[in-house]
Design a protein around this motif. Structure first.
Motif, PDB file in Angstrom:
ATOM      1  N   PHE A 337       0.821  -1.211   0.000  1.00  0.00           N
ATOM      2  CA  PHE A 337       0.000   0.000   0.000  1.00  0.00           C
ATOM      3  C   PHE A 337       0.860   1.269   0.000  1.00  0.00           C
ATOM      4  CE2 PHE A 337      -1.816   3.367   2.749  1.00  0.00           C
ATOM      5  CZ  PHE A 337      -2.767   3.841   1.849  1.00  0.00           C
ATOM      6  N   ILE A 338       1.873   1.305   0.858  1.00  0.00           N
ATOM      7  CA  ILE A 338       2.706   2.505   0.952  1.00  0.00           C
ATOM      8  C   ILE A 338       3.462   2.752  -0.352  1.00  0.00           C
ATOM      9  CG2 ILE A 338       4.639   3.590   2.173  1.00  0.00           C
ATOM     10  CD1 ILE A 338       2.030   3.537   3.734  1.00  0.00           C
ATOM     11  N   GLU A 339       3.880   1.690  -1.005  1.00  0.00           N
ATOM     12  CA  GLU A 339       4.562   1.843  -2.295  1.00  0.00           C
ATOM     13  C   GLU A 339       3.613   2.392  -3.359  1.00  0.00           C
ATOM     14  OE1 GLU A 339       8.002   1.103  -3.739  1.00  0.00           O
ATOM     15  OE2 GLU A 339       7.925   2.066  -1.761  1.00  0.00           O
ATOM     16  N   LYS A 340       2.367   1.957  -3.316  1.00  0.00           N
ATOM     17  CA  LYS A 340       1.366   2.498  -4.251  1.00  0.00           C
ATOM     18  C   LYS A 340       1.174   3.995  -3.993  1.00  0.00           C
ATOM     19  CE  LYS A 340      -3.500   2.029  -5.589  1.00  0.00           C
ATOM     20  NZ  LYS A 340      -4.787   1.305  -5.341  1.00  0.00           N
ATOM     21  N   LEU A 341       1.132   4.343  -2.705  1.00  0.00           N
ATOM     22  CA  LEU A 341       0.999   5.755  -2.335  1.00  0.00           C
ATOM     23  C   LEU A 341       2.232   6.540  -2.755  1.00  0.00           C
ATOM     24  CD1 LEU A 341      -0.518   8.001  -0.776  1.00  0.00           C
ATOM     25  CD2 LEU A 341       0.610   7.177   1.303  1.00  0.00           C
ATOM     26  N   ARG A 342       3.395   5.938  -2.565  1.00  0.00           N
ATOM     27  CA  ARG A 342       4.648   6.637  -2.883  1.00  0.00           C
ATOM     28  C   ARG A 342       4.762   6.923  -4.386  1.00  0.00           C
ATOM     29  NH1 ARG A 342       9.417   5.688  -4.832  1.00  0.00           N
ATOM     30  NH2 ARG A 342       8.972   3.470  -5.104  1.00  0.00           N
ATOM     31  N   THR A 343       4.443   5.933  -5.184  1.00  0.00           N
ATOM     32  CA  THR A 343       4.553   6.131  -6.645  1.00  0.00           C
ATOM     33  C   THR A 343       3.501   7.137  -7.139  1.00  0.00           C
ATOM     34  OG1 THR A 343       3.168   4.167  -7.009  1.00  0.00           O
ATOM     35  CG2 THR A 343       5.554   3.869  -7.089  1.00  0.00           C
ATOM     36  N   SER A 344       2.337   7.149  -6.494  1.00  0.00           N
ATOM     37  CA  SER A 344       1.304   8.131  -6.859  1.00  0.00           C
ATOM     38  C   SER A 344       1.745   9.532  -6.482  1.00  0.00           C
ATOM     39  CB  SER A 344      -0.020   7.793  -6.161  1.00  0.00           C
ATOM     40  OG  SER A 344      -0.513   6.543  -6.585  1.00  0.00           O
ATOM     41  N   MET A 345       2.366   9.667  -5.319  1.00  0.00           N
ATOM     42  CA  MET A 345       2.855  10.968  -4.877  1.00  0.00           C
ATOM     43  C   MET A 345       3.977  11.447  -5.796  1.00  0.00           C
ATOM     44  SD  MET A 345       2.525  13.409  -2.695  1.00  0.00           S
ATOM     45  CE  MET A 345       3.428  14.763  -1.939  1.00  0.00           C
ATOM     46  N   VAL A 359       7.070  16.275  -5.526  1.00  0.00           N
ATOM     47  CA  VAL A 359       7.566  16.000  -4.174  1.00  0.00           C
ATOM     48  C   VAL A 359       7.479  14.502  -3.916  1.00  0.00           C
ATOM     49  CG1 VAL A 359       7.231  16.401  -1.688  1.00  0.00           C
ATOM     50  CG2 VAL A 359       6.832  18.256  -3.332  1.00  0.00           C
ATOM     51  N   THR A 360       8.526  13.925  -3.374  1.00  0.00           N
ATOM     52  CA  THR A 360       8.528  12.502  -3.022  1.00  0.00           C
ATOM     53  C   THR A 360       8.531  12.356  -1.503  1.00  0.00           C
ATOM     54  OG1 THR A 360      10.946  12.397  -3.027  1.00  0.00           O
ATOM     55  CG2 THR A 360       9.819  11.938  -5.112  1.00  0.00           C
ATOM     56  N   PHE A 361       8.452  11.106  -1.063  1.00  0.00           N
ATOM     57  CA  PHE A 361       8.562  10.869   0.389  1.00  0.00           C
ATOM     58  C   PHE A 361       9.326   9.587   0.668  1.00  0.00           C
ATOM     59  CE2 PHE A 361       4.351   8.729  -0.308  1.00  0.00           C
ATOM     60  CZ  PHE A 361       4.640   7.469   0.214  1.00  0.00           C
ATOM     61  N   SER A 362       9.864   9.502   1.867  1.00  0.00           N
ATOM     62  CA  SER A 362      10.512   8.293   2.375  1.00  0.00           C
ATOM     63  C   SER A 362       9.635   7.724   3.482  1.00  0.00           C
ATOM     64  CB  SER A 362      11.903   8.609   2.921  1.00  0.00           C
ATOM     65  OG  SER A 362      12.695   9.235   1.933  1.00  0.00           O
ATOM     66  N   SER A 363       9.688   6.408   3.669  1.00  0.00           N
ATOM     67  CA  SER A 363       8.796   5.783   4.644  1.00  0.00           C
ATOM     68  C   SER A 363       9.459   4.603   5.344  1.00  0.00           C
ATOM     69  CB  SER A 363       7.505   5.318   3.954  1.00  0.00           C
ATOM     70  OG  SER A 363       6.644   4.683   4.880  1.00  0.00           O
ATOM     71  N   GLY A 364       9.072   4.417   6.607  1.00  0.00           N
ATOM     72  CA  GLY A 364       9.505   3.251   7.371  1.00  0.00           C
ATOM     73  C   GLY A 364       8.293   2.520   7.925  1.00  0.00           C
ATOM     74  N   ILE A 365       8.308   1.192   7.869  1.00  0.00           N
ATOM     75  CA  ILE A 365       7.162   0.379   8.291  1.00  0.00           C
ATOM     76  C   ILE A 365       7.564  -0.513   9.456  1.00  0.00           C
ATOM     77  CG2 ILE A 365       5.647  -1.551   7.611  1.00  0.00           C
ATOM     78  CD1 ILE A 365       5.613  -0.353   4.798  1.00  0.00           C
ATOM     79  N   ALA A 366       6.656  -0.627  10.441  1.00  0.00           N
ATOM     80  CA  ALA A 366       6.850  -1.546  11.564  1.00  0.00           C
ATOM     81  C   ALA A 366       5.554  -2.304  11.799  1.00  0.00           C
ATOM     82  CB  ALA A 366       7.246  -0.794  12.822  1.00  0.00           C
TER      83      ALA A 366
END
Length: 543
Positions: A337-345, A359-366
Motif C-alpha cells: 500500500f505505501i509503495e502504491k501511495l509513494r509512486t502516486s505521490m 515531491v517525493t517521500f521516504s517511509s519506514g514500516i513496523a
C-alpha cells in the motif's frame, strides 16, 4: 474452597476469644466492643452476614470507651448467639451454604469519565456518589476547596460538581482558580441551595458550564451527566483533526495506537504502521514559500484519503511527517500500500508561480510483534526504518525487522493492605494474586498489620503506582494518622488511598476526606466488588 477456609478462621478466632475470657473473672466492655467491631466488618466481608447483623445490633448496646466489668454470666448471656453459632458450625463444618460462589471480575473495563464532587455536606456527597456509581460512573469527593483543587490538578476529572459554600473557601474562588489554570476539557457545574439570580449569573460569567440548585433530582442528575459527557466526546472528536490537512492529529494517533495494540493482543490480528516524511520539504518552503508548502501538505493528505481503505487511519505526526495506522495488515501488505501511495505521490504535480514541481517521500514500516507492543516502541522502529530509507537515498520504503527479544513495558501497580485483621489482609491479597494477567499493568500486593510497620518499610518506589486500602482502627497509630503522613509526601496522582473501616457516620466520612482520603469502603464488603472498583481506578487514573 477459599471462602470455607475464611469461615473456619473466623470461627476459630471467636473460639479463642471465648476460651480466653472463660479463664478470666471478668471482661471489660471496651474489649467486648473491640471484639464485635472487628467481627462485624470481617464476617460480612466473607459472607457470614448473619454474624455481622447480630454484631451490629450488639454494638449499639455498648460504649466503645467504657471500662465496665462484665462477669462471666453477663457476657455469656450477651454473646449467647455467637456461642450457639460456634457450636452449630463445629457440628456442620461441611455445610453447603459455605460453598464459595464464583465472582465476576472486570478484565478489560472501558476507560470511563471521572467525576469530582467538591462539597462540605457529607450526606449530599454520599447521595451523589451512590446515584452516579450505580450508573457506572467513577466518582471521587473532596470535602473542602483545598483538597478539591489538588484533585483537579492531579486527576483532571471530566465533570466537577462545585458547591459555593465550603469550609475553607468560597466556591467562586475555586472556580476562578480552575478558569486560570485548567488545560484539559473539563465541565464545571456549580451547585447550591442558594439559587438566586445573582449566583446564577456569576457562575456563568466565571466560566462554569451550568448552575444546579439543591435539592437535585436523581433522574435529572443522570440525564445531565449523560448529556454533558456526550457533548464532551463531540468536542474531543472535533479537536483531534489537524486544521491544515483535515486528517487526524498526533493526539488521536496515540490513542488509536493503544487501542489497536490491545486488539492485536486480544485477537492476534496483524497491525502495522508507516511513518512518512516528505523529502526535502524545507527546500519547498524556501523556494516557493510556506503557503505553497501548506498546499503540498494538503495535497499529500488528500492523496492518502483518496487511496487508503476504510480501516486505515492517516494522521499528521508533525511538520511534514505523517503516520498511517493499518489494522489487520501485515508488514508486507503495508509495504504494497505505501509503495502504491509513494509512486502516486511521485507522479503528482504541484504548481507555484507558473512552475511545476514534484515531491517525493521516504517511509519506514513496523509491524506489531511480541517484542514491540507499546506505541512508543513501534514508532521508534518505524522511525529507524524511515531513517534507513533516507540514508539509502530517499524516495523509498523500508520495513523494520528486529528479532531481538524486548520485554514489553507494563505499568507497575502495588496494592497495599494495611489492616490488623489477618483474614482481611489474606482475603484481599489472595484475590489479586489470582487475577488474570493483564497486558497493560502488573499487580503486586503488600500487606501490613499496622501503620508503623508500613511507614517504616521504605514502601514507596517512584517507578510504581499505588492503591492503599487503609483500615481506620489500627494498633499504636490509627489510620487517619497514617493517612496524614502519606499525604505529606504523596499526591493522589501516584497514591490512591481508600479508608477500609466498619465505622459508619458522616463525621467519619468527613474526617477521612478532610485528611486526604480518595474513597471510603465500609466493612463488611464484597471482595469482588472491591476488586472491580480497584481495577476501574487503575484504568482511569494510571493508564
Amino acid at each position: 474452597m477459599e471462602t470455607a477456609k475464611y469461615h473456619r478462621m473466623v470461627y476459630t478466632r471467636i473460639c479463642e476469644n471465648l476460651q480466653k475470657w472463660d479463664n478470666s473473672d471478668f471482661v471489660r466492655e471496651d474489649e467486648l466492643y473491640s471484639f464485635l467491631h472487628t467481627l462485624k466488618g470481617t464476617a460480612g466481608s466473607i459472607g457470614l452476614h448473619e454474624l455481622t447483623s447480630i454484631a451490629r445490633e450488639k454494638l449499639e448496646l455498648l460504649n466503645e470507651d467504657s471500662n465496665k466489668q462484665w462477669t462471666q454470666s453477663e457476657w455469656k448471656k450477651f454473646l449467647a448467639p455467637f456461642i450457639e453459632s460456634v457450636h452449630f458450625y463445629k457440628e456442620n463444618d461441611s455445610m453447603t451454604q459455605y460453598m464459595e460462589h464464583p465472582t465476576t471480575i472486570i478484565k478489560n473495563p472501558a476507560k470511563q469519565d471521572f467525576i469530582l464532587i467538591i462539597d462540605d455536606d457529607v450526606v449530599f456527597i454520599s447521595y451523589l456518589k451512590n446515584v452516579l456509581e450505580k450508573k457506572g460512573y467513577s466518582v471521587i469527593a473532596a470535602h473542602n476547596g483545598k483538597r478539591g483543587l489538588a484533585l483537579i490538578y492531579e486527576l483532571q476529572p471530566s465533570i466537577v460538581f462545585l458547591d459555593i459554600m465550603l469550609p475553607d473557601s468560597n466556591g467562586f474562588s475555586i472556580l476562578d482558580n480552575i478558569k486560570k489554570t485548567k488545560k484539559e476539557l473539563m465541565f464545571v457545574t456549580v451547585i447550591s441551595s442558594n439559587d438566586c439570580k445573582e449566583n446564577r449569573i456569576r457562575t456563568l460569567e466565571m466560566g462554569a458550564m451550568d448552575f444546579m440548585a439543591k435539592p437535585i433530582d436523581e433522574e435529572l442528575l443522570i440525564a445531565y451527566v449523560s448529556n454533558r459527557l456526550a457533548y464532551k466526546r463531540e468536542l474531543e472528536q472535533a479537536i483531534v483533526i489537524d486544521e491544515l490537512t483535515q486528517i487526524y492529529n498526533r493526539k488521536f494517533m496515540e490513542s488509536q495506537m493503544k487501542l489497536f495494540i490491545k486488539h492485536h493482543q486480544q485477537h492476534k490480528e496483524h497491525f502495522s504502521i508507516a511513518m512518512i516524511d516528505l523529502d526535502y520539504f524545507k527546500k519547498v518552503n524556501d523556494t516557493y514559500g510556506h503557503l505553497v508548502g501548506d498546499e503540498v501538505l494538503k495535497g499529500f493528505a488528500s492523496l492518502v484519503k483518496e487511496l487508503k481503505g476504510a480501516e486505515e487511519i492517516a494522521c499528521r505526526y508533525g511538520g511534514e511527517e505523517f503516520v498511517i495506522l493499518m489494522p489487520r495488515t501485515t508488514k508486507k501488505e503495508a509495504f504494497i500500500f505505501i509503495e502504491k501511495l509513494r509512486t502516486s505521490m511521485e507522479k503528482k504535480t504541484f504548481t507555484a508561480n507558473g512552475t511545476s514541481f514534484h515531491v517525493t517521500f521516504s517511509s519506514g514500516i513496523a509491524e506489531a510483534t511480541s517484542t514491540n507492543l507499546h506505541p512508543k516502541k513501534m514508532l521508534e522502529e518505524a522511525d529507524q526504518a524511515l531513517y534507513t530509507a533516507k540514508q539509502l537515498g530517499r524516495n523509498q520504503t523500508i520495513i523494520f525487522d528486529n528479532v531481538a527479544a524486548v520485554e514489553k513495558r507494563k505499568v507497575k501497580i502495588k496494592i497495599v493492605v494495611i489492616d490488623d485483621v489477618y483474614i482481611i489482609r489474606d482475603l484481599i491479597t489472595n484475590h489479586f494474586k489470582h487475577l488474570e494477567e493483564n497486558d497493560d499493568y502488573r499487580i503486586e500486593t503488600l500487606s501490613f498489620p499496622d501503620g508503623i510497620s508500613f511507614l517504616e518499610s521504605n514502601w514507596y518506589d517512584p517507578a510504581c503506582k499505588y492503591i492503599i486500602l487503609l483500615d481506620w482502627i489500627l494498633p499504636q497509630m490509627d489510620g487517619i494518622e497514617v493517612l496524614s503522613k502519606i499525604r505529606e509526601q504523596h499526591a493522589s496522582s501516584n497514591v490512591i488511598v481508600s479508608m477500609l473501616t466498619s465505622r459508619v457516620g458522616e463525621e467519619y466520612v468527613m474526617k477521612a476526606f478532610i485528611n486526604g482520603a480518595d474513597d471510603y469502603i465500609v466493612k463488611p464488603f464484597n471482595v469482588a466488588e472491591v476488586s472491580e472498583r480497584i481495577v476501574r481506578l487503575i484504568h482511569q487514573m494510571f493508564l
